[in-house]
Design a protein around this motif. Sequence first.
Motif, PDB file in Angstrom:
ATOM      1  N   UNK A  53       8.071   5.408   3.952  1.00  0.00           N
ATOM      2  CA  UNK A  53       6.824   4.964   4.557  1.00  0.00           C
ATOM      3  C   UNK A  53       5.946   6.204   4.632  1.00  0.00           C
ATOM      4  N   UNK A  54       4.954   6.248   3.770  1.00  0.00           N
ATOM      5  CA  UNK A  54       4.266   7.505   3.481  1.00  0.00           C
ATOM      6  C   UNK A  54       2.780   7.423   3.798  1.00  0.00           C
ATOM      7  N   UNK A  55       2.329   8.302   4.704  1.00  0.00           N
ATOM      8  CA  UNK A  55       0.906   8.401   5.017  1.00  0.00           C
ATOM      9  C   UNK A  55       0.184   9.047   3.835  1.00  0.00           C
ATOM     10  N   UNK A  56      -1.035   8.626   3.582  1.00  0.00           N
ATOM     11  CA  UNK A  56      -1.794   9.193   2.460  1.00  0.00           C
ATOM     12  C   UNK A  56      -2.566  10.438   2.886  1.00  0.00           C
ATOM     13  N   UNK A  57      -3.268  10.356   4.025  1.00  0.00           N
ATOM     14  CA  UNK A  57      -4.101  11.476   4.476  1.00  0.00           C
ATOM     15  C   UNK A  57      -3.268  12.480   5.253  1.00  0.00           C
ATOM     16  N   UNK A  58      -2.822  13.550   4.577  1.00  0.00           N
ATOM     17  CA  UNK A  58      -2.063  14.608   5.229  1.00  0.00           C
ATOM     18  C   UNK A  58      -2.552  15.955   4.724  1.00  0.00           C
ATOM     19  N   UNK A  59      -2.444  16.997   5.542  1.00  0.00           N
ATOM     20  CA  UNK A  59      -2.896  18.323   5.111  1.00  0.00           C
ATOM     21  C   UNK A  59      -1.987  18.899   4.030  1.00  0.00           C
ATOM     22  N   UNK A  60      -2.525  19.852   3.296  1.00  0.00           N
ATOM     23  CA  UNK A  60      -1.817  20.586   2.244  1.00  0.00           C
ATOM     24  C   UNK A  60      -1.461  19.695   1.054  1.00  0.00           C
ATOM     25  N   UNK A  61      -0.593  18.726   1.264  1.00  0.00           N
ATOM     26  CA  UNK A  61      -0.159  17.852   0.181  1.00  0.00           C
ATOM     27  C   UNK A  61      -0.302  16.408   0.632  1.00  0.00           C
ATOM     28  N   UNK A  62      -1.206  15.662   0.006  1.00  0.00           N
ATOM     29  CA  UNK A  62      -1.419  14.299   0.486  1.00  0.00           C
ATOM     30  C   UNK A  62      -0.360  13.349  -0.076  1.00  0.00           C
ATOM     31  N   UNK A  63      -0.351  12.132   0.475  1.00  0.00           N
ATOM     32  CA  UNK A  63       0.687  11.177   0.125  1.00  0.00           C
ATOM     33  C   UNK A  63       0.688  10.764  -1.332  1.00  0.00           C
ATOM     34  N   UNK A  64      -0.497  10.653  -1.936  1.00  0.00           N
ATOM     35  CA  UNK A  64      -0.560  10.256  -3.338  1.00  0.00           C
ATOM     36  C   UNK A  64       0.085  11.312  -4.241  1.00  0.00           C
ATOM     37  N   UNK A  65      -0.219  12.570  -3.964  1.00  0.00           N
ATOM     38  CA  UNK A  65       0.386  13.649  -4.746  1.00  0.00           C
ATOM     39  C   UNK A  65       1.895  13.703  -4.507  1.00  0.00           C
ATOM     40  N   UNK A  66       2.270  13.561  -3.245  1.00  0.00           N
ATOM     41  CA  UNK A  66       3.687  13.625  -2.893  1.00  0.00           C
ATOM     42  C   UNK A  66       4.481  12.495  -3.540  1.00  0.00           C
ATOM     43  N   UNK A  67       3.877  11.308  -3.632  1.00  0.00           N
ATOM     44  CA  UNK A  67       4.591  10.149  -4.185  1.00  0.00           C
ATOM     45  C   UNK A  67       4.989  10.363  -5.638  1.00  0.00           C
ATOM     46  N   UNK A  68       4.249  11.243  -6.327  1.00  0.00           N
ATOM     47  CA  UNK A  68       4.578  11.526  -7.729  1.00  0.00           C
ATOM     48  C   UNK A  68       5.725  12.524  -7.861  1.00  0.00           C
TER      49      UNK A  68
END
Length: 238
Positions: A53-68
């Motif tokens: 369950x992943x938030x999109x708006x986060x500092x440094x590394x956002x959820x969209x980038x992290x999901x990849x």
Amino acid sequence: MIIKCAIVDDEPLAVELLASYVQKIPFLELCGKYSNATDALHGIVENPVDLLFLDIQMPELDGLEFSRMVPENTRVVFTTAFNQYAVDGFRVNALDYLLKPISYGDFLEACNKAMQWFQLVQQPETPASGNEEIKSIFVKSEYKLLQINLDDIRYIEGLKDYVKIYTEQSPHPILSLMNMKAIEQMLPASRFIRVHRSFIVQKSKIREIERNRIVFGDVYIPIGDSYKQAFQDFISAK
């Protein structure tokens, strides 16, 4: 089936809210809570999970980038307060997208969708007969999530936005807020057949057919005109 999950969100209140939701769902196991994507990435490498369950708006590394960056077998449900991210979320093959503030009902629907996805993925791994499908489904009924064994289902009746699931274990049907198309997609076609726009029956439970109607005791289920050929093909193949 147990789905191992983790929560990634830089808002502590959001994390605790989702954690409380996870505790209410019997097929979820919470394996991690993270306040940023960097910690989460290290965490799921050491303790892999099935669902994030992943938030999109986060500092440094956002959820969209992290999901990849997550392992291929880990699926994602995005959580965010900004609905413009919905399309981007599905472009990275997210299972679902939840808009904050997240209600328990919306969360439950996303989890049910995740369960269906994991069950479908596991089907090819089923040994013996290759047409052995899932053995149960989860449906929401009266604010609860119920597991129903497919063997117990006799037939299903659709009523606008609700379905009634008639089982052999109870004299009363299970009422669930979903449409016929949704539940039809959950059921294996090898075991269930739609015979009318308002009825789905389990093939193995059919014992008597009378004048284009399937008889279950004192209940007569009509066979709709647009479903007659498919039903006849099923009967002929027996």
